[in-house]
Design an enzyme around this catalytic site. Structure first.
Site, short mmCIF file in Angstrom:
data_model
loop_
_atom_site.label_atom_id
_atom_site.label_comp_id
_atom_site.label_asym_id
_atom_site.label_seq_id
_atom_site.Cartn_x
_atom_site.Cartn_y
_atom_site.Cartn_z
N ASP A 85 -1.15 6.38 -5.07
CA ASP A 85 -2.20 7.36 -5.38
C ASP A 85 -1.66 8.41 -6.33
OD1 ASP A 85 -4.03 6.32 -3.20
OD2 ASP A 85 -2.31 6.95 -2.00
N GLU A 109 -4.03 4.10 -8.19
CA GLU A 109 -5.28 4.67 -7.68
C GLU A 109 -5.36 6.14 -8.08
OE1 GLU A 109 -6.34 4.68 -3.42
OE2 GLU A 109 -7.87 6.14 -4.02
N GLU A 115 0.50 -0.45 -4.74
CA GLU A 115 -0.59 0.50 -4.94
C GLU A 115 -0.03 1.87 -4.65
OE1 GLU A 115 -3.98 3.05 -3.31
OE2 GLU A 115 -2.05 2.56 -2.45
N HIS A 160 -1.51 11.42 -1.89
CA HIS A 160 -2.78 10.93 -1.35
C HIS A 160 -3.73 12.07 -0.99
CE1 HIS A 160 -5.58 9.40 1.71
NE2 HIS A 160 -5.43 8.22 1.14
N HIS A 175 0.82 -1.21 0.00
CA HIS A 175 0.00 0.00 0.00
C HIS A 175 0.86 1.27 0.00
CE1 HIS A 175 -3.20 2.51 2.32
NE2 HIS A 175 -3.55 2.46 1.06
O1 G3P Z 1 -6.57 1.60 -3.28
C1 G3P Z 1 -6.84 1.12 -2.01
C2 G3P Z 1 -6.60 2.12 -0.93
O2 G3P Z 1 -5.39 2.79 -1.17
C3 G3P Z 1 -7.73 3.11 -0.80
O3 G3P Z 1 -7.60 3.97 0.30
O4 G3P Z 1 -7.17 6.18 1.29
O5 G3P Z 1 -5.38 4.48 1.28
O6 G3P Z 1 -6.05 5.59 -0.84
P1 G3P Z 1 -6.51 5.09 0.50
MG MG Z 2 -4.79 4.54 -2.25
#
Ligand code: G3P
Ligand code: MG
Length: 229
Positions: free
Chosen positions: A31, A97, A29, A44, A2
């Protein structure tokens, strides 16, 4: 992994992605948001304060300014282009994302999808483009229909089937806290993959995999490691 390196590295940085890869993770993953000059960057929050030494809205800060900031442990804010190239170099799958700042839903989906198309052209392994924003997913679909998309939700909506179909998604991405075994089976038997975030407990990871979840996103790189997948 993440945000690149989970809890073990400054989020959404190249160092984090390198760490995830070095620990054996198959995918990361991260953002992506548009900077003030339209450059897609790894970020993010809509504002800079939490993750960098800068101030103010990301959408009003041009990339050359963002690139000078410290995103933690001396890591700069990377562009999406840099992150994509690094994933390709390391052979990492990417869950991109798309995180539009409010009011930039369509522009962000379009720009990120176009860039992803360029970055992964000819690659064996395509990234997945995911977003909480339906408008963003539609824009991504319109800009790069051939790239796989994941519909990202906190809780699974009642009309999940219709939504995935309309958006042309291959997967549902949801918070694992709102998933159960029956729902996992239903989504998978409808032909979609199930990705769950953010799974930080080994017991949860084992249970979700036993239910048939296809992909786990974790912050606990040292506890929910690649051996689970
Ligand atoms: O993509 C999954 C996760 O990253 C979604 O939540 O807030 O960590 O971007 P967040
Ligand atoms: Mg995310």
């Amino acid at each position: 992994a993440h945000r690149g390196g989970g809890a073990l590295a400054p989020e959404n940085t190249l160092g984090a992605i390198r760490l995830g890869a070095s620990m054996g993770f198959k995918g990361v993953e991260f953002d992506v948001m548009l900077a003030g000059d339209g450059t897609p960057v790894l970020m993010h929050d809509e504002t800079l304060e939490r993750t960098t030494n800068g101030r103010g809205p990301v959408a009003e800060t041009p990339y050359p300014v963002l690139a000078q900031l410290d995103a933690g442990k001396g890591e700069p804010v990377p562009s999406f282009e840099q992150a994509g190239l690094l994933c390709r170099e390391l052979g990492l799958w990417a869950n991109v994302e798309i995180k539009p700042a409010k009011g930039h839903e369509r522009a962000t989906g379009e720009a990120v999808a176009r860039m992803a198309q360029d970055l992964w052209r000819g690659a064996d392994l395509a990234p997945v483009l995911s977003s909480f924003s339906i408008e963003t997913l539609i824009a991504a679909r319109d800009a790069a229909a051939e790239l796989p998309r994941g519909c990202l939700v906190e809780k699974i909506p009642a009309d999940w089937d219709g939504r995935l179909r309309e958006l042309g998604c291959i997967a549902l991405h949801c918070n694992h806290k709102h998933l159960d075994e029956t729902m996992t089976a239903q989504i998978r038997s409808a032909g979609y993959s199930v990705l769950v975030y953010t799974v930080n407990e080994p017991a949860d990871a084992r249970r979700l995999l036993a239910w048939g979840a296809d992909c786990l996103v974790t912050d606990a790189l040292d506890q929910v490691g690649p051996e689970f997948g």
